[in-house]
Design a protein around this motif. Structure first.
Motif, PDB file in Angstrom:
ATOM      1  N   ALA A 374      39.873  35.225 -43.859  1.00 23.80           N
ATOM      2  CA  ALA A 374      41.305  35.479 -43.738  1.00 23.80           C
ATOM      3  C   ALA A 374      41.895  34.775 -42.516  1.00 23.80           C
ATOM      4  CB  ALA A 374      41.574  36.983 -43.660  1.00 23.80           C
ATOM      5  N   ASP A 377      41.833  30.932 -43.289  1.00 25.62           N
ATOM      6  CA  ASP A 377      42.842  30.619 -44.306  1.00 25.62           C
ATOM      7  C   ASP A 377      44.249  30.707 -43.732  1.00 25.62           C
ATOM      8  OD1 ASP A 377      40.884  30.213 -46.137  1.00 25.62           O
ATOM      9  OD2 ASP A 377      41.199  32.064 -47.265  1.00 25.62           O
ATOM     10  N   SER A 378      44.501  31.697 -42.886  1.00 28.37           N
ATOM     11  CA  SER A 378      45.820  31.819 -42.268  1.00 28.37           C
ATOM     12  C   SER A 378      46.126  30.619 -41.383  1.00 28.37           C
ATOM     13  CB  SER A 378      45.910  33.117 -41.454  1.00 28.37           C
ATOM     14  OG  SER A 378      45.880  34.245 -42.288  1.00 28.37           O
ATOM     15  N   ALA A 382      49.218  28.148 -42.036  1.00 24.53           N
ATOM     16  CA  ALA A 382      50.220  27.974 -40.986  1.00 24.53           C
ATOM     17  C   ALA A 382      50.309  26.530 -40.518  1.00 24.53           C
ATOM     18  CB  ALA A 382      49.901  28.897 -39.809  1.00 24.53           C
ATOM     19  N   VAL A 517      51.798  32.560 -39.838  1.00 27.09           N
ATOM     20  CA  VAL A 517      50.628  33.315 -39.397  1.00 27.09           C
ATOM     21  C   VAL A 517      50.847  34.816 -39.586  1.00 27.09           C
ATOM     22  CG1 VAL A 517      49.416  34.067 -37.300  1.00 27.09           C
ATOM     23  CG2 VAL A 517      49.621  31.656 -37.800  1.00 27.09           C
ATOM     24  N   SER A 518      52.089  35.266 -39.435  1.00 32.75           N
ATOM     25  CA  SER A 518      52.381  36.697 -39.412  1.00 32.75           C
ATOM     26  C   SER A 518      52.843  37.254 -40.753  1.00 32.75           C
ATOM     27  CB  SER A 518      53.466  36.981 -38.359  1.00 32.75           C
ATOM     28  OG  SER A 518      53.121  36.432 -37.104  1.00 32.75           O
ATOM     29  N   TYR A 520      53.440  38.237 -44.730  1.00 27.22           N
ATOM     30  CA  TYR A 520      52.514  38.699 -45.767  1.00 27.22           C
ATOM     31  C   TYR A 520      53.227  39.178 -47.028  1.00 27.22           C
ATOM     32  CZ  TYR A 520      53.962  43.237 -43.958  1.00 27.22           C
ATOM     33  OH  TYR A 520      54.716  44.300 -43.553  1.00 27.22           O
ATOM     34  N   THR A 527      47.400  37.444 -53.736  1.00 32.45           N
ATOM     35  CA  THR A 527      46.087  37.406 -53.090  1.00 32.45           C
ATOM     36  C   THR A 527      44.991  37.820 -54.064  1.00 32.45           C
ATOM     37  OG1 THR A 527      47.055  37.877 -50.927  1.00 32.45           O
ATOM     38  CG2 THR A 527      44.717  38.326 -51.208  1.00 32.45           C
ATOM     39  N   LEU A 533      44.609  36.410 -46.669  1.00 32.82           N
ATOM     40  CA  LEU A 533      45.194  36.024 -45.391  1.00 32.82           C
ATOM     41  C   LEU A 533      45.112  37.221 -44.447  1.00 32.82           C
ATOM     42  CD1 LEU A 533      48.368  34.110 -46.644  1.00 32.82           C
ATOM     43  CD2 LEU A 533      46.145  33.152 -46.009  1.00 32.82           C
ATOM     44  N   MET A 534      45.434  37.011 -43.190  1.00 34.40           N
ATOM     45  CA  MET A 534      45.280  38.089 -42.221  1.00 34.40           C
ATOM     46  C   MET A 534      46.158  39.292 -42.563  1.00 34.40           C
ATOM     47  SD  MET A 534      44.654  36.517 -38.408  1.00 34.40           S
ATOM     48  CE  MET A 534      45.869  35.223 -38.451  1.00 34.40           C
ATOM     49  N   GLN A 557      46.204  37.733 -34.478  1.00 34.61           N
ATOM     50  CA  GLN A 557      47.541  37.219 -34.803  1.00 34.61           C
ATOM     51  C   GLN A 557      48.373  37.030 -33.545  1.00 34.61           C
ATOM     52  OE1 GLN A 557      49.168  40.011 -37.721  1.00 34.61           O
ATOM     53  NE2 GLN A 557      49.106  38.391 -39.250  1.00 34.61           N
TER      54      GLN A 557
END
Length: 581
Positions: A374, A377-378, A382, A517-518, A520, A527, A533-534, A557
């Motif tokens: 995760a 991948d993030s 990004a 990055v943040s 979702y 997913t 992802l994170m 993050q």
């Protein structure tokens, strides 16, 4: 008079037409790409919401059963009411606090206002799930500070898992929007009117009531409607804080319905997403109509600050202390709580934290393949997404502002609309789009690139709001000079316009990286195992009752965001030093 006198203008016109014709195919391609990305996910959403069965099941017919089922479900009606109450409460608090801080920073002699202003922006750059986890670890029903308050002082404790408690964190997250909007208006307003009221004997209260606050009417309306729209789509707050109290919002209702249903993608979810889309679009239309005559609330044409800031008198230090305490309680302390939670086996008042220190939470996010993947991948999403999105939006912005392209006036609306649409709506829309369009949908829905597209489309508005003002400040004379010597539109854009936009381009890339990055919301329905992802991993890990690894992921993050902002700020400072040198 020579023949050249007549032929020169004709030849110039022919050259202009040839340059416009040669530029048109590329401009149409950029426009088509932006239009497809912004609108295409919404068409299958509308279609599937009126099917009696999921699209991939045979026997589905046109039906409104999904909407009937939605409106007759008591759980949905309760979730809708909770969402409206939450949005109204959070919006009211955010607008009042944001306007108050904007007045204090721009119009008063508040000590430390140069530090307080930037500190108020912290919720914009702190990943939202990280802030929520930090709040829950300290201020939740079993939070560390909640238990200390109750145990030592024996006073009633607050309830963060109630609607008012969740609205409090919602207001903190969205307060910077109201602050920035009001601050921009005050900095661009003519302060001589405040000086005139003060010169006629008016005190601080009269200055605020008759001049300063009326100047903010448009900003209050604008930011309030925007915050209310954003509050309708909140997902992390009800999932992290609402579940213990069985409080659902529309977004969490749709998420749980999708996740827990025997049919993984029931039409009721598409119907609920459509309702969110309709409500958000209606608010945007109302906002545009109400703000058509916004100029009547402006107070002058020159940005002239007041000759003397409003004096706070004996309230200067108490207000400064209160502002500092607010920033500490809402942003700084939750970040410290997040770091502490990621480094202990349990955060409890029964045992001192230093006796519970452990590296297991951090070890787990590196040893667990899904959590480790995760993070990587993030980073891929990004890094690649920020550069690709800014490149596309930069071309679209230049076409919209500096070209004769016939459809250029539609580009700003296409670029702005995705961010105004709830992220969960885009997630459902992209799921159906990838399923219905066999190629390249089949490839995208089973890979990380489908999630990358959904996140980039949802957030490309952020690039536009940075690049458009920067482009408007550039003089068009250099581009005209290039055109006069035969340079085509693409050549001028590549060699003159975009290089001049380089600082804004770097800022846009940094902002997009931080956001991707943040974020979702747009990918919770996309997913799959192997494409986590994170943000989505944090939701799944929290539902398993593992707060420690979630806090560690949230802190990763935060560190990535801080690194990106540091690199961007360092590049900006180096450029300034070179110019001064």
């Amino acid at each position: 008079m020579t023949p050249d006198t007549f032929t020169a203008p004709v030849a110039a016109q022919r050259r202009d037409r040839r340059r416009a014709w040669s530029a048109a195919p590329g401009q149409y391609l950029v426009w088509l790409l932006v239009a497809v990305l912004a609108i295409a996910p919404l068409a299958p959403l509308i279609y599937t919401s009126f099917l009696s069965k999921p699209y991939y099941l045979p026997g589905g017919v046109f039906s409104v059963d999904a909407y009937r089922q939605l409106f007759t479900d008591p759980a949905f009606r309760t979730a809708a009411l909770n969402t409206v109450i939450f949005a109204a409460t959070a919006t009211t608090a955010a607008v009042i606090l944001g306007a108050a801080f904007a007045v204090l920073v721009t119009r008063t002699d508040l000590p430390g206002r140069r530090l307080i202003g930037p500190a108020l922006m912290a919720p914009l750059v702190i990943p939202p799930l990280g802030l929520i986890v930090g709040w829950e670890s300290l201020y939740g029903p079993s939070g560390y500070l909640t238990q200390l308050w109750h145990k030592n002082l024996h006073l009633p404790v607050w309830n963060l898992t109630s609607l008012p408690g969740m609205a409090a964190i919602g207001a903190v997250v969205t307060l910077p929007i109201a602050y920035l909007t009001c601050k921009s208006v005050l900095e661009g307003a003519d302060g001589t009117l405040e000086d005139a009221v003060r010169a006629s004997g008016g005190g601080t209260g009269r200055v605020l009531a008759t001049v300063t606050i009326p100047m903010l009417r448009t900003a209050l309306l604008d930011s309030g409607m925007l915050i209310f729209t954003l509050s309708l789509e909140v997902l992390g707050i009800p999932l992290f804080l609402g579940r213990p109290a069985n409080i659902q919002f529309i977004a969490s209702y749709l998420y749980d319905t999708w996740s827990n249903s025997m049919v993984p993608d029931p039409p009721i979810v598409s119907a609920g997403a459509m309702l969110l889309l309709v409500v958000a679009s209606a608010i945007l239309l109302l906002r545009s109509r109400l703000l058509r005559n916004a100029n009547r609330y402006t107070a002058g044409t020159r940005a002239t600050p007041p000759a003397r800031p409003i004096s706070l008198g004996r309230w200067r230090r108490p207000i400064t202390t209160g502002a500092g305490g607010f920033i500490a309680l809402t942003s700084v302390i939750p970040l410290l709580g997040l770091a502490l939670m990621s480094s202990v086996t349990a955060l409890t008042t029964l045992v001192a934290p230093w006796h519970l220190f452990t590296a297991d939470n951090w070890r787990q996010i590196w040893s667990d393949p899904s959590l480790h993947r995760a993070i990587t991948d993030s980073l891929v999403v990004a890094s690649v997404g920020s550069v690709a999105t800014v490149a596309l939006v930069a071309l679209a912005t230049v076409i919209a502002e500096r070209s004769g392209f016939r459809l250029r006036r539609t580009l700003p609306a296409l670029l702005v609309y995705p961010r105004a649409t709830p992220g969960i709506v885009f997630g459902v829309g992209f799921f159906w789009l990838f399923l219905i369009v066999d190629w390249p949908g089949a490839m995208l829905r089973n890979s990380l690139w489908g999630e990358l597209i959904a996140l980039c489309v949802r957030n490309m508005t952020l690039s536009y709001i940075i690049l458009a003002p920067a482009l408007s400040r550039l003089s068009p004379e250099l581009a005209k000079a290039a055109a006069s010597v035969g340079a085509g539109w693409w050549t001028t854009t590549r060699r003159i316009t975009l290089p001049l936009l380089r600082p804004a381009l770097i800022s846009a890339v940094v902002l997009m990286f931080v956001t991707l990055v943040s974020d979702y919301d747009p990918v919770v329905f996309l997913t799959k195992p192997g494409t986590e992802l994170m943000g989505t991993s944090m939701l799944q890990t929290w539902s398993k009752g593992l707060p420690g690894p979630v806090a560690a992921l949230a802190l990763v993050q935060v560190l990535l965001v801080a690194l990106a902002l540091t690199v961007g700020l360092g590049w900006t400072l180096r450029k300034k030093d070179r110019r001064h040198a």
